[in-house]
Scaffold this motif. Sequence first.
Motif, PDB file in Angstrom:
ATOM      1  N   THR A  75     -29.217  41.635  53.631  1.00 40.14           N
ATOM      2  CA  THR A  75     -29.262  42.577  54.446  1.00 40.14           C
ATOM      3  C   THR A  75     -29.599  42.527  56.042  1.00 40.14           C
ATOM      4  O   THR A  75     -30.353  41.678  55.954  1.00 40.14           O
ATOM      5  CB  THR A  75     -29.055  43.759  53.650  1.00 40.14           C
ATOM      6  N   ASN A  87     -18.040  49.713  52.205  1.00 40.86           N
ATOM      7  CA  ASN A  87     -17.670  50.493  51.444  1.00 40.86           C
ATOM      8  C   ASN A  87     -15.980  51.019  50.689  1.00 40.86           C
ATOM      9  O   ASN A  87     -16.507  51.817  49.992  1.00 40.86           O
ATOM     10  CB  ASN A  87     -19.276  51.162  50.824  1.00 40.86           C
ATOM     11  N   LEU A  99     -25.097  45.694  48.377  1.00 39.77           N
ATOM     12  CA  LEU A  99     -26.023  45.759  48.685  1.00 39.77           C
ATOM     13  C   LEU A  99     -27.474  44.921  47.004  1.00 39.77           C
ATOM     14  O   LEU A  99     -28.131  44.596  47.420  1.00 39.77           O
ATOM     15  CB  LEU A  99     -26.507  46.495  49.478  1.00 39.77           C
ATOM     16  N   ARG A 100     -26.966  46.217  46.372  1.00 38.34           N
ATOM     17  CA  ARG A 100     -27.690  46.286  45.490  1.00 38.34           C
ATOM     18  C   ARG A 100     -27.089  47.255  44.355  1.00 38.34           C
ATOM     19  O   ARG A 100     -25.922  47.272  44.410  1.00 38.34           O
ATOM     20  CB  ARG A 100     -29.117  47.136  45.911  1.00 38.34           C
ATOM     21  N   GLN A 128     -27.085  49.926  42.657  1.00 40.61           N
ATOM     22  CA  GLN A 128     -27.113  51.574  42.603  1.00 40.61           C
ATOM     23  C   GLN A 128     -26.757  51.530  44.175  1.00 40.61           C
ATOM     24  O   GLN A 128     -26.014  51.280  44.783  1.00 40.61           O
ATOM     25  CB  GLN A 128     -28.790  52.008  42.970  1.00 40.61           C
ATOM     26  N   LYS A 129     -25.881  52.237  43.817  1.00 41.15           N
ATOM     27  CA  LYS A 129     -24.642  52.772  44.837  1.00 41.15           C
ATOM     28  C   LYS A 129     -25.873  53.319  46.312  1.00 41.15           C
ATOM     29  O   LYS A 129     -26.623  53.920  45.634  1.00 41.15           O
ATOM     30  CB  LYS A 129     -24.450  54.652  44.162  1.00 41.15           C
ATOM     31  N   HIS A 130     -24.682  52.849  47.837  1.00 32.20           N
ATOM     32  CA  HIS A 130     -25.350  52.886  49.052  1.00 32.20           C
ATOM     33  C   HIS A 130     -24.031  53.780  49.416  1.00 32.20           C
ATOM     34  O   HIS A 130     -23.310  53.637  49.109  1.00 32.20           O
ATOM     35  CB  HIS A 130     -25.536  51.750  48.963  1.00 32.20           C
ATOM     36  N   SER A 180     -22.961  52.679  52.514  1.00 36.90           N
ATOM     37  CA  SER A 180     -22.779  52.649  53.438  1.00 36.90           C
ATOM     38  C   SER A 180     -21.941  51.058  53.142  1.00 36.90           C
ATOM     39  O   SER A 180     -21.099  50.312  53.867  1.00 36.90           O
ATOM     40  CB  SER A 180     -22.794  52.428  55.241  1.00 36.90           C
ATOM     41  N   HIS A 181     -22.534  50.331  52.440  1.00 36.73           N
ATOM     42  CA  HIS A 181     -22.084  48.893  51.623  1.00 36.73           C
ATOM     43  C   HIS A 181     -21.378  49.020  49.654  1.00 36.73           C
ATOM     44  O   HIS A 181     -22.169  50.351  49.077  1.00 36.73           O
ATOM     45  CB  HIS A 181     -23.472  48.297  51.348  1.00 36.73           C
ATOM     46  N   SER A 185     -21.628  49.652  45.802  1.00 39.16           N
ATOM     47  CA  SER A 185     -23.027  48.281  44.982  1.00 39.16           C
ATOM     48  C   SER A 185     -22.274  47.767  44.048  1.00 39.16           C
ATOM     49  O   SER A 185     -20.900  46.886  44.589  1.00 39.16           O
ATOM     50  CB  SER A 185     -23.260  49.919  43.987  1.00 39.16           C
ATOM     51  N   SER A 225     -29.493  42.286  49.233  1.00 37.51           N
ATOM     52  CA  SER A 225     -30.758  43.359  49.510  1.00 37.51           C
ATOM     53  C   SER A 225     -31.511  42.293  48.419  1.00 37.51           C
ATOM     54  O   SER A 225     -31.421  42.538  47.687  1.00 37.51           O
ATOM     55  CB  SER A 225     -31.023  44.333  49.900  1.00 37.51           C
ATOM     56  N   GLN A 281     -33.332  44.769  47.004  1.00 37.94           N
ATOM     57  CA  GLN A 281     -33.524  45.709  45.868  1.00 37.94           C
ATOM     58  C   GLN A 281     -32.147  45.154  44.645  1.00 37.94           C
ATOM     59  O   GLN A 281     -32.109  45.913  43.642  1.00 37.94           O
ATOM     60  CB  GLN A 281     -33.130  47.027  46.960  1.00 37.94           C
TER      61      GLN A 281
END
Length: 253
Positions: free
Chosen positions: A14, A176, A197-198, A200-202, A204-205, A207, A229, A231
């Motif tokens: 990321t 996303n 990204l990870r 968990q919900k994000h 702008s990306h 999950s 990331s 994370q």
Amino acid sequence: QLSKVKLTFLGTGTSQGVPVIACNCPVCQSRDIHDHRLRTSVLIEHNESSILVDAGPDFRQQMLNAKVKNLDSILLTHEHRDHIAGIDDVRAFNFVNKRPMDIWAEERVQKALQCDFSYIFAENKYPGAPEIILHSIDGLPFLINDLRIIPIRAFHFKMPVYGFRIDNLTYITDANFISEEEKEKMVGTQYLVINALRKQKHISHFSLPEALKLIAELSPRKAYITHISHQMGLSKDVQKELPENVCLAYDGL
């Protein structure tokens, strides 16, 4: 069907990369090379064509790592710094290939380049400044040499970005949301590269669960997760949780 298209992951991290500066988490402290991620970028090769998707701050290092000697064009997905900050280093290819670099981007991204790299576009250019030629992406398919590129509109929170389909390969990063209409362009994809990204919900990306849902919907032969990331967790642990046809991408893959 094209003859063989080769994709190399030059970076799978990321915007901060992995390890993150000054972070002491287990992922950032990991000695596993699969947990070391430069900023997201891929190289696509077919016959004599070499196309880069995004030229972030690690562009120079990525070109050296992959021993890239020739680069025809750069496709830009959007204008965030982790995707355009390395543009100055196209100078090396200008010198070696004795021609300007072709850069494909939508109009908004071109304006950002002209702002961030104003010296490249100056009327009286500084000697040795990069030489580039801008080409517009307007949502319609276009050709780079013998490769047909189909732009796919996605959204990075509220920012419109482009992904790309080439034959049976689709590449989507920093997104996303993809509309049903744009998903139609992805039907039949055998190899899907998608950002997550990870877990968990994000804002702008995608999950990881959201990316896996899209992968299940499109049912490619193989899917690769990118723009990861710290994370997300340790690569070796996350990989064990994934379906058989899904792989966490890593730099150099």
